[in-house]
Design an enzyme around this catalytic site. Structure first.
Site, mmCIF file in Angstrom:
data_model
loop_
_atom_site.group_PDB
_atom_site.id
_atom_site.type_symbol
_atom_site.label_atom_id
_atom_site.label_comp_id
_atom_site.label_asym_id
_atom_site.label_seq_id
_atom_site.Cartn_x
_atom_site.Cartn_y
_atom_site.Cartn_z
ATOM 1 N N ALA A 66 9.874 2.791 37.638
ATOM 2 C CA ALA A 66 9.776 2.014 38.864
ATOM 3 C C ALA A 66 9.121 2.904 39.910
ATOM 4 O O ALA A 66 9.164 4.136 39.810
ATOM 5 C CB ALA A 66 11.168 1.575 39.308
ATOM 6 N N GLY A 111 12.039 2.925 34.382
ATOM 7 C CA GLY A 111 11.713 1.511 34.231
ATOM 8 C C GLY A 111 10.646 1.262 33.176
ATOM 9 O O GLY A 111 10.576 0.165 32.617
HETATM 10 C C1 HXC Z 1 5.616 6.335 41.965
HETATM 11 C C2 HXC Z 1 4.527 7.789 40.593
HETATM 12 C C3 HXC Z 1 5.524 7.638 39.595
HETATM 13 C C4 HXC Z 1 6.598 6.747 39.878
HETATM 14 C C5 HXC Z 1 4.056 9.030 38.872
HETATM 15 N N1 HXC Z 1 3.649 8.657 40.090
HETATM 16 N N2 HXC Z 1 5.201 8.441 38.551
HETATM 17 N N3 HXC Z 1 4.576 7.146 41.746
HETATM 18 N N4 HXC Z 1 6.599 6.138 41.076
HETATM 19 N N5 HXC Z 1 7.566 6.501 39.007
HETATM 20 C C6 HXC Z 1 2.451 9.096 40.813
HETATM 21 C C7 HXC Z 1 2.616 10.512 41.341
HETATM 22 O O1 HXC Z 1 3.310 10.508 42.573
HETATM 23 C C8 HXC Z 1 1.164 10.924 41.500
HETATM 24 O O2 HXC Z 1 0.644 10.338 42.676
HETATM 25 C C9 HXC Z 1 0.478 10.244 40.326
HETATM 26 O O3 HXC Z 1 1.345 9.185 39.920
HETATM 27 C C10 HXC Z 1 0.288 11.189 39.153
HETATM 28 O O4 HXC Z 1 1.558 11.770 38.828
HETATM 29 P P1 HXC Z 1 1.794 13.353 38.743
HETATM 30 O O5 HXC Z 1 3.223 13.584 38.977
HETATM 31 O O6 HXC Z 1 0.841 14.085 39.632
HETATM 32 O O7 HXC Z 1 1.394 13.637 37.234
HETATM 33 P P2 HXC Z 1 1.984 14.769 36.270
HETATM 34 O O8 HXC Z 1 2.155 16.052 36.996
HETATM 35 O O9 HXC Z 1 1.108 14.735 35.059
HETATM 36 O O10 HXC Z 1 3.432 14.254 35.867
HETATM 37 C C11 HXC Z 1 3.603 13.043 35.162
HETATM 38 C C12 HXC Z 1 5.095 12.617 35.226
HETATM 39 C C13 HXC Z 1 5.578 12.594 36.690
HETATM 40 C C14 HXC Z 1 5.933 13.602 34.404
HETATM 41 C C15 HXC Z 1 5.174 11.239 34.571
HETATM 42 O O11 HXC Z 1 4.635 11.799 37.442
HETATM 43 C C16 HXC Z 1 6.936 12.020 36.876
HETATM 44 O O12 HXC Z 1 7.926 12.687 36.602
HETATM 45 N N6 HXC Z 1 7.006 10.791 37.384
HETATM 46 C C17 HXC Z 1 8.237 10.153 37.748
HETATM 47 C C18 HXC Z 1 8.984 9.684 36.505
HETATM 48 C C19 HXC Z 1 10.316 9.072 36.873
HETATM 49 O O13 HXC Z 1 11.186 9.704 37.464
HETATM 50 N N7 HXC Z 1 10.490 7.817 36.521
HETATM 51 C C20 HXC Z 1 11.721 7.051 36.808
HETATM 52 C C21 HXC Z 1 11.633 6.409 38.135
HETATM 53 S S1 HXC Z 1 13.171 5.635 38.567
HETATM 54 P P3 HXC Z 1 -0.256 11.167 43.714
HETATM 55 O O14 HXC Z 1 -0.511 10.192 44.804
HETATM 56 O O15 HXC Z 1 0.533 12.362 44.123
HETATM 57 O O16 HXC Z 1 -1.479 11.517 42.913
HETATM 58 C C22 HXC Z 1 13.148 4.221 37.716
HETATM 59 C C23 HXC Z 1 14.325 3.310 37.961
HETATM 60 C C24 HXC Z 1 14.168 1.975 37.280
HETATM 61 O O17 HXC Z 1 12.298 3.916 36.952
HETATM 62 C C25 HXC Z 1 15.154 0.971 37.792
HETATM 63 C C26 HXC Z 1 14.915 0.489 39.158
HETATM 64 C C27 HXC Z 1 15.880 -0.572 39.618
#
Ligand code: HXC
Length: 260
Positions: A66, A111
């Protein structure tokens, strides 16, 4: 239908839906969830569609979760609404009358992992990474991860992933039963299409009843579930496909199913 964050293409009875926000690694915001809802409602109503493939745009991510930026400042009421919107999407996919295959082409986190879990079958590129990293953000999964993950891979294995937030690679996901098959990334969509075409050639009504019997039956006691199955089995005998399938076998020819 035109979408801002989805690409949809249809050919030979197979619809391919691509979550298309590559700059945010295809993260799910409210707009994208709303589009998924509208898209899958349209696919349900479209009789020409017999199977669906769900994937992510770009080479890096299926769906990285998400959208964290969109969630950060939500209050509890808005957070619950957001979770419930996600649940609507997952429920629609899980109960779609057509098979949905996730082609997981990279990160499937939070998500994104939950979206893959709502699909019927998961194929992964060998670059795919899975995880429920919500605890790293101070929250818990909100699109069904605490429920579908243990149902799929077992309580203990699911709890390890949920409590640690650790990511696993495609090989480990295969070992855990989280994915059905792992292939080189360049072959992923083709592999999903071959599977989709194989299923699409069967009697669509029988496939839909199979899906319903598995999904609903698993939530029932065994006796009730078996009765549910028997009723669904009986329903098949009201279809032309049952006559065609059994006649074709006895006449030693391939069946030509109509979905009726
Ligand atoms: C918003 C996101 C995102 C996310 C990545 N991005 N994941 N933006 N929400 N979930 C964005 C980053 O901010 C970044 O934007 C761009 O995508 C590229 O990501 P990077 O982090 O620079 O890439 P990298 O270093 O290769 O790392 C990849 C990654 C990391 C390991 C996937 O992005 C990451 O850990 N993402 C979050 C994963 C996460 O925690 N997911 C769960 C979310 S909570 P910019 O603008 O800086 O380039 C959830 C709850 C669900 O899902 C239920 C809800 C009710």
């Amino acid at each position: 239908m035109e979408f801002n964050n989805l690409l949809v293409e249809k050919s030979d009875g197979i619809a391919t839906v691509t979550v298309n926000r590559p700059r945010a690694l295809n993260a799910l915001n409210e707009e994208t969830l709303g589009e998924l809802l509208a898209c899958f409602e349209g696919l349900e109503a479209d009789a020409s569609v017999r199977a669906v493939i769900l994937t992510g745009a770009g080479e890096k991510a299926f769906v990285a979760g998400a959208d964290i930026a969109a969630m950060k400042d939500l209050d509890a009421v808005a957070a619950r609404d957001f979770a419930l919107l996600g649940h609507q999407v997952m429920h629609l996919i899980e109960h779609l009358s057509k098979p949905v295959i996730a082609a997981v082409n990279g990160f499937a986190l939070g998500g994104g992992c939950e979206l893959a879990l709502a699909c019927d079958i998961r194929f992964a590129g060998d670059n795919a990474r899975f995880g429920q990293p919500e605890v790293n953000l101070g929250v818990i999964p909100g699109f069904g991860g605490t429920q579908r993950l243990p149902r799929l891979i077992g309580k203990g294995r699911a709890k390890e992933l949920l409590f640690t937030g650790d990511m696993i690679d495609a090989g480990e996901a295969l070992r855990l039963g989280l994915v059905n098959r792992v292939v080189p990334p360049a072959e992923l969509l083709d592999a999903a299409r071959v599977l989709a075409a194989k299923i699409a050639a069967k009697g669509a009504f029988a496939v839909a009843l199979c899906k319903e019997a598995v999904n609903n039956g698993l939530e029932m006691e065994m006796d009730k579930a078996c009765r549910f199955e028997a009723d669904h089995f009986a329903l098949c005998f009201a279809t032309a496909d049952q006559k065609e399938g059994m006649s074709a076998f006895l006449e030693k020819r391939p069946a030509n199913f109509s979905g009726r």
